[in-house]
Structures are given as structure tokens and as C-alpha cells.
Design a protein around this motif. Structure first.
Motif, PDB file in Angstrom:
ATOM      1  N   GLU A 223       4.720  -7.209  10.270  1.00  0.00           N
ATOM      2  CA  GLU A 223       6.013  -7.527   9.669  1.00  0.00           C
ATOM      3  C   GLU A 223       7.127  -7.715  10.695  1.00  0.00           C
ATOM      4  O   GLU A 223       8.258  -8.017  10.324  1.00  0.00           O
ATOM      5  CB  GLU A 223       6.390  -6.446   8.649  1.00  0.00           C
ATOM      6  N   HIS A 251       1.752   1.319  -0.199  1.00  0.00           N
ATOM      7  CA  HIS A 251       2.446   0.254   0.538  1.00  0.00           C
ATOM      8  C   HIS A 251       2.573  -1.029  -0.293  1.00  0.00           C
ATOM      9  O   HIS A 251       3.343  -1.916   0.076  1.00  0.00           O
ATOM     10  CB  HIS A 251       1.703  -0.067   1.838  1.00  0.00           C
ATOM     11  N   PHE A 252       1.799  -1.130  -1.397  1.00  0.00           N
ATOM     12  CA  PHE A 252       1.686  -2.419  -2.070  1.00  0.00           C
ATOM     13  C   PHE A 252       2.008  -2.422  -3.558  1.00  0.00           C
ATOM     14  O   PHE A 252       2.380  -3.467  -4.096  1.00  0.00           O
ATOM     15  CB  PHE A 252       0.273  -2.977  -1.886  1.00  0.00           C
ATOM     16  N   LYS A 279       8.321  -3.420  -4.538  1.00  0.00           N
ATOM     17  CA  LYS A 279       7.183  -4.299  -4.290  1.00  0.00           C
ATOM     18  C   LYS A 279       7.463  -5.172  -3.072  1.00  0.00           C
ATOM     19  O   LYS A 279       8.607  -5.489  -2.767  1.00  0.00           O
ATOM     20  CB  LYS A 279       6.953  -5.177  -5.524  1.00  0.00           C
ATOM     21  N   LYS A 280       6.397  -5.551  -2.346  1.00  0.00           N
ATOM     22  CA  LYS A 280       6.546  -6.449  -1.197  1.00  0.00           C
ATOM     23  C   LYS A 280       7.130  -7.786  -1.667  1.00  0.00           C
ATOM     24  O   LYS A 280       6.822  -8.265  -2.763  1.00  0.00           O
ATOM     25  CB  LYS A 280       5.195  -6.686  -0.525  1.00  0.00           C
TER      26      LYS A 280
END
Length: 465
Positions: A223, A251-252, A279-280
Motif C-alpha cells: 500500500e 484487514h478485509f 472496508k478497503k
């Protein structure tokens, strides 16, 4: 108190979620001996007193316990004597010596769930759903999965010979695997770029103690660039620790719905939910295949059913039960199936697997195994190994007129062409040096990301979104 859940770290053992022993409620044994117990004790005493030879009492006890668990007809419930129990705990170590394949038992057969990535098992050509019939020319009928594991394991550099039945092969196969140390490096990452867009890639080989941390570090590194999207690859991942799956999912996925449920025999369900709130911002795809089992299926189902992330590849293995490990006080233990796990949408995927949202199959060469032979293959022979050789040559782009195992003139010409291209002595016969070169050529093909249709489909998917 939070329920402690774990998935067996399953390098050469059956995968599955299991509870720690402190969660299992043992019923008290009645003071009065039941009729059933009396029957068992009477049979034991009769054998001790009357059998033609003297019998070790511990052997009788182990046999009774094995038979009791075997009567359940459940491949994931197993009694382990002291030696098997020690072996089980050793399998949770960060490094071990073996072939690097997860094995399970179904309907009396021992199946390969998945060879670990870059393991001796994968390099030798073992595949998901291969059925093991022999180890070093010995039949394995009647063995427990742990006894089979003990036969397959051995010192680094030694060789084990496996008899294999494969669905597409009419004859049984013999595959030699050279044992090696199997380090549990659980996470690798890299960057792919297409049309100016950068796609991050994280491969999770197993879910171990440090997997969550390693995924976090990989994400931080990726990232640093402006990501167009991310690929999470759990193909060939046979399972691991649920705590690691939960950490990776944090993480997701968000907490808008549980990432899984655990269902007891009574029907009571416990929901497990991620603590993540955000959320990403970029699209994510997950790569799956028939070697993705247990913990990998928990991740895949959660990624799709909670956040709608795209699953690319083929249907997963299908392992949806939960086991509990119970110490029996003398070094032995029992691993018992005590519940099911369900997806966020409350689906039970046991023996069904998880279907991809975008099905992509690999090239035919990905399904082929290295040709193994202790003898020189040459014109006029008719053998299953020649058939495997012909299929490999065709996959590599050489013209061969048949695949039925007869070493024809056309097969010889293809070998001559291969030897010339590879700077080998041009004999038209398949000797040791030609076999080795064929094997490395096949391995190089499979490792080339341009040949990986599933990976390329995921990169293209990210580029379009």
C-alpha cells in the motif's frame, strides 16, 4: 469467556477446526457400572484369561478405543495413542521433515487434500484427490491417518514411494518423493502492473501463528504504492489456525455480519464476527481451487458473503466440521468431531466446497505430473509412463500421434526435438538426464505467471474495475 477455536496445522494430517479441551464438558461416569461397560470388561477379561497367547493390556485398550472411534464412520474423529499423539503435536511445529502434503481419510481411502506450494509433494506431481494405496510397496489398509503419516515421514533426503490412484488414470501410478525440511513460510507478496495499474498480490500458504502479522506487513508494503486492487491467493492452502484466519480477515471484512458460525448438535449456533469497521477502498479478488480447505474455505466464504469480493478459480475441497482434541490422561488423546461451521450466510459447505464466482481452469499442463521411471523409455515400449510422457510432450508443444502409451516413431521424433532444443544428447530415448530436463521444463512452465490463467484472470479483473 471467548470460545477458543483452532484449526489443525495440517501438513500431513487431516484438516479441521477443533476446540481446545477446556471447552468440552465431560459427563460424570455413574458410580454403578453400566451394562455396556460390564460387557466390555467381561470381553477384556475373557481375552486376557483364555486367548491362545498372552496379550498386552494396553494393546487391548488401544484397540478398543480405536474401534469405538472408528465405529463413528467419521474420518476426522481419531484416537491417538501416546506415540501418535506426540507426532500430532510435532506436526504443529514451524518446521518438519516430510513431503509437504495434507492427507485426509474418506470412506476408508486416504486422499491428498493438497500438496503445499513448492513442496517435495508438489514437485513430484501429487495432486488434490489422489488416493494413496501403498507406501514403499506396502498396502496401507487398516492404518489410521497418523500411522500412515509416520510411514510417509522420514529424514531429509530419504525417498518414499507412494502408490497412487488418480481418477483420470486407468492404471495405478508410482510416485517417488524425496523428503525435505518443510519450513512453514506462510505469506509471500509481490506487485503486478498492467496498463499502468498496480495490483498487489498476497499468497497465504497456510494459516500459522505469524500469518496475521505477515499479511499486515505485506499490506503495508504494497500500500506504499497506489493500488488498483489486491489478489489474495489461498490455492493449495490446506488450513491452519482459526485465530490467524480471524486476524487476516480483520484487514478485509467489516463487522456487518459474522464471518462464520459454529453449530452444535443441539442446533445452537455461535456467531464469530470481525472487529473491523472500515472496508478497503480498492477491489479485492480471492484465488481458490480444489486444494483450498478448511481455514481457506472460511476465509473465502467470508470474503464473498460479507463483502462481495470475487472468488476466482475452481470449487474448493469442502471441509465443514469442527473437531475437539481431548487428552485422555496417559499421553493419548482423541480428536472428536463435535460441531459444524457455517458460512456467513449459514451455509454448510461440507463435501460440497465453495464455488467460485468466476470459474477459471488452468492449462492442461498444470494437471500433468513429472514422468518418473527407473528404466529407459524407448521406441516399441507400451507403458503407462510412456502415456504420461506423450501427454507432457503434447502439452509442451511437440507433435505426437498418440497418448495410449505405445512409444511410436512420432514419440521418438518428439523426444529427439526436445533433446536438441535442450542441448541434450540426441538419442530419441528417455534416460535420466532427459527425464530431469522434462521435469524442470514442466516446473518452469507452471511457475511462469503468464501461464497461470487464474492469476491472469484476477489481474485482468482488477484492471477493469
Amino acid at each position: 469467556m471467548k470460545r477458543v477455536l483452532m484449526i489443525i496445522l495440517c501438513m500431513v494430517l487431516g484438516a479441521g477446526v477443533y476446540y481446545s479441551a477446556d471447552r468440552f464438558l465431560m459427563k460424570r461416569v455413574p458410580e454403578e457400572v453400566s451394562l455396556e461397560q460390564s460387557k466390555i470388561e467381561k470381553a477384556q477379561q475373557m481375552i486376557k484369561d483364555s486367548y491362545v497367547e498372552k496379550v498386552d493390556e494396553q494393546v487391548l485398550l488401544d484397540g478398543a478405543l480405536k474401534g469405538m472411534v472408528a465405529a463413528l464412520g467419521d474420518p476426522y474423529s481419531v484416537y491417538m495413542d501416546e506415540q501418535a499423539s506426540k507426532q500430532f503435536h510435532q506436526s504443529l511445529d514451524s518446521t518438519f521433515s516430510g513431503i509437504g502434503a495434507e492427507i485426509t481419510q474418506e470412506e476408508g481411502k486416504f486422499l491428498i487434500v493438497a500438496p503445499l506450494k513448492d513442496s517435495p509433494a508438489e514437485e513430484a506431481g501429487l495432486k488434490p484427490n489422489d488416493v494413496i494405496t501403498h507406501v514403499d510397496n506396502e498396502e496401507i489398509n487398516g492404518l489410521t491417518i497418523y500411522e500412515l503419516t509416520a510411514k510417509i515421514r522420514g529424514p531429509k533426503g530419504s525417498r518414499v514411494q507412494l502408490g497412487i490412484e488418480r481418477s483420470e488414470s486407468e492404471k495405478s501410478l508410482t510416485i517417488n518423493v524425496v523428503r525435505d525440511d518443510i519450513p512453514v513460510e506462510t505469506v509471500t507478496h509481490k506487485m503486478y502492473e498492467r496498463e499502468g495499474k498496480k495490483t498487489g498480490y498476497i499468497e497465504i500458504k497456510t494459516f500459522g501463528e505469524g500469518t496475521g502479522k505477515d499479511v499486515r506487513l505485506a499490506l503495508e508494503e504494497l500500500e506504499k504504492s497506489e493500488l488498483a486492487g489486491l489478489i489474495v491467493d489461498v490455492r493449495g492452502n490446506p488450513g491452519g489456525l482459526l485465530s490467524s484466519v480471524e486476524e487476516v480477515l480483520s484487514h478485509f471484512i467489516t463487522d456487518k455480519k459474522p464471518f462464520m458460525y459454529v453449530e452444535q448438535r443441539s442446533g445452537k449456533r455461535e456467531a464469530l464476527t470481525s472487529a473491523t469497521k472500515a472496508k478497503k477502498e480498492y477491489p479485492i479478488t480471492v484465488l481458490i481451487d480444489e486444494g483450498s480447505a478448511s481455514a481457506s474455505e472460511i476465509l473465502a466464504a467470508a470474503m464473498y458473503e460479507v463483502e462481495g469480493y470475487t472468488l476466482i478459480g475452481t470449487t474448493t475441497f469442502g471441509k465443514g466440521t469442527v473437531q475437539q482434541s481431548l487428552e485422555l490422561g496417559d499421553g493419548s488423546q482423541m480428536k472428536l468431531t463435535v460441531s459444524k461451521w457455517l458460512t456467513p450466510d449459514k451455509r454448510w459447505i461440507h463435501k460440497k466446497g465453495i464455488q467460485p464466482t468466476l470459474e477459471v481452469v488452468q492449462p492442461d499442463l498444470f494437471e500433468l505430473s513429472p514422468v518418473q521411471s527407473s528404466i529407459i523409455l524407448k521406441r516399441g515400449m507400451n507403458d503407462e509412463r510412456v502415456s504420461a510422457l506423450q501427454k507432457l510432450l503434447i502439452g509442451l508443444g511437440y507433435e505426437v500421434d498418440r497418448t495410449d502409451g505405445y512409444f511410436s516413431n512420432s514419440t521418438e521424433k518428439a523426444i529427439l526435438s526436445f533433446q536438441k532444443k535442450s542441448n541434450l544428447k540426441e538419442t530419441g530415448e528417455v534416460n535420466t538426464s532427459t527425464l530431469k530436463k522434462l521435469t524442470t521444463t514442466l516446473e518452469d512452465y507452471k511457475k511462469n505467471p503468464n501461464h497461470d490463467h487464474q492469476l491472469q484472470s484476477a489481474i485482468e479483473f482488477i484492471a477493469r474495475h
